[in-house]
Motif scaffolding. Structure first.
Motif, PDB file in Angstrom:
ATOM      1  N   THR A 195      29.368  25.151  39.550  1.00 56.11           N
ATOM      2  CA  THR A 195      28.556  26.375  39.562  1.00 56.11           C
ATOM      3  C   THR A 195      27.379  26.266  38.607  1.00 56.11           C
ATOM      4  N   SER A 196      27.554  25.544  37.479  1.00 54.22           N
ATOM      5  CA  SER A 196      26.456  25.415  36.515  1.00 54.22           C
ATOM      6  C   SER A 196      25.290  24.633  37.122  1.00 54.22           C
ATOM      7  N   ASN A 197      25.599  23.580  37.901  1.00 45.51           N
ATOM      8  CA  ASN A 197      24.538  22.816  38.567  1.00 45.51           C
ATOM      9  C   ASN A 197      23.847  23.664  39.630  1.00 45.51           C
ATOM     10  N   LEU A 198      24.626  24.500  40.330  1.00 44.27           N
ATOM     11  CA  LEU A 198      24.025  25.401  41.318  1.00 44.27           C
ATOM     12  C   LEU A 198      23.101  26.403  40.638  1.00 44.27           C
ATOM     13  N   ASN A 199      23.552  26.997  39.525  1.00 44.56           N
ATOM     14  CA  ASN A 199      22.734  27.982  38.810  1.00 44.56           C
ATOM     15  C   ASN A 199      21.430  27.359  38.308  1.00 44.56           C
ATOM     16  N   THR A 200      21.513  26.122  37.791  1.00 46.17           N
ATOM     17  CA  THR A 200      20.311  25.415  37.323  1.00 46.17           C
ATOM     18  C   THR A 200      19.359  25.176  38.488  1.00 46.17           C
ATOM     19  N   HIS A 201      19.903  24.730  39.621  1.00 50.99           N
ATOM     20  CA  HIS A 201      19.073  24.465  40.805  1.00 50.99           C
ATOM     21  C   HIS A 201      18.366  25.724  41.294  1.00 50.99           C
ATOM     22  N   GLN A 202      19.073  26.844  41.302  1.00 50.61           N
ATOM     23  CA  GLN A 202      18.501  28.079  41.855  1.00 50.61           C
ATOM     24  C   GLN A 202      17.274  28.556  41.075  1.00 50.61           C
ATOM     25  N   ARG A 203      17.137  28.075  39.844  1.00 49.67           N
ATOM     26  CA  ARG A 203      15.935  28.432  39.071  1.00 49.67           C
ATOM     27  C   ARG A 203      14.670  27.822  39.671  1.00 49.67           C
ATOM     28  N   ILE A 204      14.828  26.790  40.506  1.00 46.57           N
ATOM     29  CA  ILE A 204      13.677  26.239  41.231  1.00 46.57           C
ATOM     30  C   ILE A 204      13.101  27.301  42.153  1.00 46.57           C
ATOM     31  N   HIS A 205      13.990  28.071  42.774  1.00 46.59           N
ATOM     32  CA  HIS A 205      13.561  29.112  43.718  1.00 46.59           C
ATOM     33  C   HIS A 205      13.052  30.361  43.000  1.00 46.59           C
ATOM     34  N   THR A 206      13.676  30.682  41.868  1.00 44.17           N
ATOM     35  CA  THR A 206      13.286  31.909  41.153  1.00 44.17           C
ATOM     36  C   THR A 206      12.123  31.675  40.194  1.00 44.17           C
ATOM     37  N   GLY A 207      11.920  30.411  39.802  1.00 48.24           N
ATOM     38  CA  GLY A 207      10.870  30.102  38.826  1.00 48.24           C
ATOM     39  C   GLY A 207      11.265  30.395  37.392  1.00 48.24           C
ATOM     40  N   GLU A 208      12.534  30.767  37.191  1.00 48.17           N
ATOM     41  CA  GLU A 208      13.012  31.111  35.844  1.00 48.17           C
ATOM     42  C   GLU A 208      13.068  29.872  34.950  1.00 48.17           C
ATOM     43  N   LYS A 209      12.540  29.994  33.737  1.00 51.76           N
ATOM     44  CA  LYS A 209      12.585  28.907  32.744  1.00 51.76           C
ATOM     45  C   LYS A 209      13.010  29.505  31.399  1.00 51.76           C
ATOM     46  N   PRO A 210      14.314  29.670  31.206  1.00 48.91           N
ATOM     47  CA  PRO A 210      14.786  30.392  30.024  1.00 48.91           C
ATOM     48  C   PRO A 210      14.816  29.595  28.726  1.00 48.91           C
ATOM     49  N   TYR A 211      14.619  28.281  28.800  1.00 48.69           N
ATOM     50  CA  TYR A 211      14.730  27.442  27.600  1.00 48.69           C
ATOM     51  C   TYR A 211      13.331  27.053  27.111  1.00 48.69           C
ATOM     52  N   THR A 212      12.950  27.585  25.944  1.00 47.17           N
ATOM     53  CA  THR A 212      11.586  27.435  25.435  1.00 47.17           C
ATOM     54  C   THR A 212      11.560  26.592  24.170  1.00 47.17           C
ATOM     55  N   CYS A 213      10.595  25.681  24.110  1.00 48.41           N
ATOM     56  CA  CYS A 213      10.412  24.834  22.931  1.00 48.41           C
ATOM     57  C   CYS A 213       9.849  25.658  21.780  1.00 48.41           C
ATOM     58  N   SER A 214      10.495  25.587  20.623  1.00 45.88           N
ATOM     59  CA  SER A 214      10.058  26.362  19.457  1.00 45.88           C
ATOM     60  C   SER A 214       8.809  25.765  18.811  1.00 45.88           C
ATOM     61  N   GLN A 215       8.470  24.527  19.197  1.00 40.52           N
ATOM     62  CA  GLN A 215       7.313  23.854  18.584  1.00 40.52           C
ATOM     63  C   GLN A 215       6.012  24.127  19.337  1.00 40.52           C
ATOM     64  N   CYS A 216       6.071  24.044  20.673  1.00 43.43           N
ATOM     65  CA  CYS A 216       4.828  24.160  21.441  1.00 43.43           C
ATOM     66  C   CYS A 216       4.857  25.260  22.502  1.00 43.43           C
ATOM     67  N   GLY A 217       6.000  25.899  22.694  1.00 44.71           N
ATOM     68  CA  GLY A 217       6.082  27.006  23.638  1.00 44.71           C
ATOM     69  C   GLY A 217       6.345  26.618  25.078  1.00 44.71           C
ATOM     70  N   LYS A 218       6.456  25.311  25.347  1.00 44.85           N
ATOM     71  CA  LYS A 218       6.724  24.864  26.708  1.00 44.85           C
ATOM     72  C   LYS A 218       8.142  25.278  27.091  1.00 44.85           C
ATOM     73  N   SER A 219       8.322  25.713  28.357  1.00 40.67           N
ATOM     74  CA  SER A 219       9.641  26.209  28.768  1.00 40.67           C
ATOM     75  C   SER A 219      10.200  25.380  29.920  1.00 40.67           C
ATOM     76  N   TYR A 220      11.527  25.408  30.023  1.00 45.21           N
ATOM     77  CA  TYR A 220      12.238  24.586  31.001  1.00 45.21           C
ATOM     78  C   TYR A 220      13.348  25.392  31.674  1.00 45.21           C
ATOM     79  N   SER A 221      13.682  24.977  32.882  1.00 45.21           N
ATOM     80  CA  SER A 221      14.768  25.643  33.620  1.00 45.21           C
ATOM     81  C   SER A 221      16.134  25.114  33.213  1.00 45.21           C
ATOM     82  N   ASP A 222      16.170  23.951  32.566  1.00 43.73           N
ATOM     83  CA  ASP A 222      17.430  23.303  32.196  1.00 43.73           C
ATOM     84  C   ASP A 222      17.428  22.968  30.708  1.00 43.73           C
TER      85      ASP A 222
END
Length: 345
Positions: A195-222
């Protein structure tokens, strides 16, 4: 199977059978009933001739007896798992749903009432890890967690030599060998082993990127991709080549590099004579032969690969992800950083 309806006494701790998300039987204790003066009431009940369990209700008793049978007539149409009882199938189906109807007062939600009850123990009598302070609903879960601190990996794969600190890690890994992928994306139909791999994949469709770099602000879905990115800022290169001593931030990059010492290039371009050490390098090369450049920037320039487009876009964003480990000066491209660092040596 013979049903022997003989009088017997209710055991001191009667159990109510439920199943967890994977269809395994679990037990949750139910309270005794007490009569006058606090004495336990004794009731006539139905006894199981297989295991000696006793039940006051005939229907519960008959359901229990089916658990001793190998006959599982109720099948999940999404993953193929089978169950003895229809109610167990209904409970299991929630695994395939994103709906989590059982909500705790703390805000966390769960697919089954069993999972909710297991969680709620944390609020009453939590088991606390002495190393990190994390709390757990049972002593068993605490002990499993402590394997992380001790490094112990007691859960061994029966197909290969890999071992794991948690049973869940082993279970997810074994699907690599079985090919089981029961969790299906409702948007594109792609299936996953967890289920965790499915949830990560579904962020491709939603565009959600909840993980943000504290140094430069770049965000990631995984989260894993964020951890990989962070090494750009820290300069950490923990993986060293035993042949030449060169070090790398990522294990996969080291593996690719080590192939350069072997001279083996198994991946050949079918349009020219070039060969490559891995499939990813060949894939990057192929757009050279195509006139199509599908990755377009808002300024009008287009590129054959997403990597080249992202590299170009740093001209517009001013992003400088490559930082010098000597003076903290940053650069938009890795080759610029390498050229700069030579000035320090």
């Amino acid at each position: 199977m013979e049903i022997k309806e003989e009088p017997c006494r209710i055991k001191e701790e009667e159990t109510e059978e439920q199943i967890d998300e994977d269809g395994n039987a679990v037990s949750s204790q139910t309270e005794q009933t007490f009569g006058q003066a606090g004495k336990t009431e004794v009731e006539e009940s139905f006894c199981c001739t297989e295991c000696g369990e006793s039940y006051s209700d005939e229907y519960t008793f008959r359901d229990h007896q089916l658990s001793h049978s190998d006959i599982k007539t109720f099948s999940c149409d999404q993953c193929g798992k089978t169950f003895v009882l229809e109610k167990h199938l209904r409970q299991h189906l929630q695994v395939h749903s994103s709906v989590k109807p059982h909500v705790c007062f703390c805000g966390k939600s769960y697919t089954t009432i069993y999972k909710l009850k297991e969680h709620q123990v944390i609020h009453t009598e939590p088991h606390v890890c002495s190393d990190c302070g994390n709390t757990f609903s049972s002593l068993t879960n605490l002990r499993r967690h402590q394997n992380i601190h001790t490094g112990e990996k007691p859960y061994q794969c029966s197909h290969c030599e890999k071992s794991f600190t948690q049973p869940g890690g082993l279970k997810a890994h074994e699907k690599v060998h079985t090919g089981e992928k029961p969790y299906v994306c409702s948007d594109c139909g792609k299936s996953f082993g967890t289920t965790s791999n499915l949830n990560t994949h579904q962020r491709i469709h939603t565009g959600e990127k909840p993980y943000t770099c504290s140094q430069c602000g770049k965000s990631y879905s995984d989260k894993g991709n964020l951890n990989v990115h962070m090494k750009i800022h820290t300069g950490e290169k923990a993986f060293s080549c035993t042949e030449c001593g060169k070090s790398f931030a990522h294990k996969n990059t080291l593996k690719d590099h080590q192939l350069s010492h072997s001279g083996v290039k198994l991946f050949s371009c079918d349009q020219c004579d070039k060969t490559f050490i891995n499939a990813a390098y060949l894939k990057r090369h192929l757009p050279v032969h195509a006139d199509v450049k599908p990755h377009m920037c808002f300024c009008g320039k287009s590129y054959g690969t997403m990597a080249k487009l992202k590299r170009h876009q740093r001209v517009h964003t001013g992003e400088r992800p490559y930082t010098c480990s000597y003076c903290a000066k940053s650069f938009p491209y890795s080759e610029s950083l390498k050229a700069h660092e030579r000035t320090h040596t």
